[in-house]
Design an enzyme around this catalytic site. Sequence first.
Site, PDB file in Angstrom:
ATOM      1  CG  ASP A  26       1.972  10.575   5.293  1.00 43.47           C
ATOM      2  OD1 ASP A  26       1.952  10.128   3.847  1.00 43.47           O
ATOM      3  OD2 ASP A  26       1.253   9.951   6.060  1.00 43.47           O
ATOM      4  CG  ASP A  30      -3.229   8.759   1.470  1.00 50.31           C
ATOM      5  OD1 ASP A  30      -3.955   9.122   0.567  1.00 50.31           O
ATOM      6  OD2 ASP A  30      -2.381   9.558   1.817  1.00 50.31           O
ATOM      7  CG  ASP A  99      -4.298  -8.976  -0.657  1.00 54.21           C
ATOM      8  OD1 ASP A  99      -4.102 -10.035  -0.389  1.00 54.21           O
ATOM      9  OD2 ASP A  99      -3.349  -8.263  -1.344  1.00 54.21           O
ATOM     10  CG  ASP A 202      -1.400 -13.341   1.103  1.00 57.49           C
ATOM     11  OD1 ASP A 202      -0.567 -13.051   0.216  1.00 57.49           O
ATOM     12  OD2 ASP A 202      -0.656 -13.855   2.156  1.00 57.49           O
ATOM     13  CD  GLU A 259       0.313 -15.174  -3.589  1.00 57.51           C
ATOM     14  OE1 GLU A 259       1.307 -14.813  -3.778  1.00 57.51           O
ATOM     15  OE2 GLU A 259       0.050 -15.475  -2.340  1.00 57.51           O
ATOM     16  CG  HIS A 331       2.519  -7.118  -4.160  1.00 56.85           C
ATOM     17  ND1 HIS A 331       1.558  -7.950  -4.656  1.00 56.85           N
ATOM     18  CD2 HIS A 331       2.784  -7.634  -2.937  1.00 56.85           C
ATOM     19  CE1 HIS A 331       1.335  -8.960  -3.915  1.00 56.85           C
ATOM     20  NE2 HIS A 331       1.885  -8.944  -2.731  1.00 56.85           N
ATOM     21  CG  ASP A 332       4.465 -10.990  -3.870  1.00 62.68           C
ATOM     22  OD1 ASP A 332       4.992 -10.271  -3.019  1.00 62.68           O
ATOM     23  OD2 ASP A 332       3.547 -11.607  -3.697  1.00 62.68           O
TER      24      ASP A 332
END
Length: 557
Positions: A26, A30, A99, A202, A259, A331-332
């Site tokens: 899709d 996943d 996370d 986070d 973090e 990822h930031d």
Amino acid sequence: MKREKWWKDKVIYQIYPKSFNDSNDDGIGDLKGIIEKIDYLKGLGVDILWLSPCFKSPFADQGYDISDYYEIDPQFGSIEDMERLIEEAKKRDMYILLDLVVNHCSDEHEWFKQACEDPDGRYGKYFYIRDRLSDGKVPTNWRSYFGGSVWSELPGHPDKVYFHAFHEKQPDLNWENPEVRTEIYKMICWWLEKGIAGFRIDAIRNIRKPKVFENYTPDGEDGLCSIDRMIENAQDIGEFLKEMRRETFDKYDAFTVAEVSGDVTDELDAYVGENGYFSSIFDFREIELSFRDGETGRKQDITAEEYKQACFISQREFAKCGTAVNVIENHDGPRGVNRFIKEGEVCLESKKMLGALNYFMKGIPCIYQGQELGMENLKFKSPEEFKDISDKFRFENAISQGYDEKRAVELTAKMSRDNGRMPMAWNDSMYGGFSHVKPWMTVIDNYDELNVQTEAEDSNSVLNFYKRMAELRNNPVYKKCFIDGEFIPKWRLKQNLMAYIRKANREIMIIGNYKNSPDRVVLEAPYTAILLNNYEDDPNDKINIDLKPYQLLVMEV
Ligand code: GLC
Ligand code: CA
């Protein structure tokens, strides 16, 4: 008695689930996709898999806006898939970290919906809801991380506003309310009961707000002031963090890595010392070099010297107490190689050098998906390619400052958070083998060369270099040295060269010639063995070491 830290010799790998592997075509990664690739990860020598959020979410901030902490988002699969992943990991002596996003939830979480229904009721107290001032203004002039005020109108209540440090779809939870904390701790324990090994935590410094909500001196044309000032004015965060640890992590001997933004050098002991709030925190000193100045409020180019000095300072501070988790990217932001290597000099050798310099410092290495392939920033061509909420905001901001579209794309692209969020490339087939349909996000241009399968077959690839790093770190002969060994900077003043010694039962020297030209170092005594080299030939002389451009050597001395 304090238990031995089971996690201290581990390596972390960060998975961005949406872009890791799509098992059902899709276009979205996943959990089943992760399970399919778990043996690949085992082979890479990583132990702990940290998954960016995969809970139920409207995805305003790509899952960092959770609408149900007890559910897996259907895009990613089901709770059963998560249970299977935990099991498959256990079978391989691997661990799952989830996370923990508890500074805020989604505005579509049941709690917030109830708060909107009845702001004075039970759930109103779960958030920071305030009346507008008599002139209709909001309580403070603080700027949210993604731009604009931290205050937005409470839906259905024009006279009221609520607080969000991030996007308006991420209302901050009110940690002052004991009921909120109890709910959060219950949820944490529920997941730990399921067998996860712990959490990446986070934005945790945001949970404490100052006692007084007041305006600070504006620092921009918008009349607002950085939210960092709010964090500096908040006292006693330890009260909450100690309680959280006691009520949750301690009971399960969980591993936590937080973090923590901003400089907490003076509080390191409280954060990661023997009785610290967390097992570890990320060392962001190098990455945060980017946030100093520059055209878009960020410093663009970091020099070798700046990188080296930042690493050395962090290593010195963590040596006093606690464990750092060492990263070059996540990822930031942009890919580490684009952030820390000069433009035009990003190549096989420099990628390996940077990777190794980071990997062998004291602490726990954390590899971000694709880093092991040497993935680089995306070459954004149009604004439609920006999927990230903060990229979109920065792009619009650049336009409103008068830049034309092309330049605005360039300015946004360089520091874009989407740079690291592109699909992982598994082979050279269409879409890099990530999916059989067009993925949710642009695929890198050069996936035909830069992918797992092709690199696995090439002994000179970045991927095989990362595997060799893992083998070396795990080699029983050297392990103690890499895990417990002291960190001693070497030739600190020698420009554009980063070298250090790890010293325990043995002495290992790591040298990176951090530039595009040769150099020479002179050892005190001949080295005894070269353990890793990003060039084919070992140096001719065992004392006078001639280094090639971006050469990286790990040697026993
Ligand atoms: C952290 C995450 C980032 C997210 C933010 C809000 O900084 O790493 O991706 O946008 O928190 O949850
Ligand atoms: Ca899918």
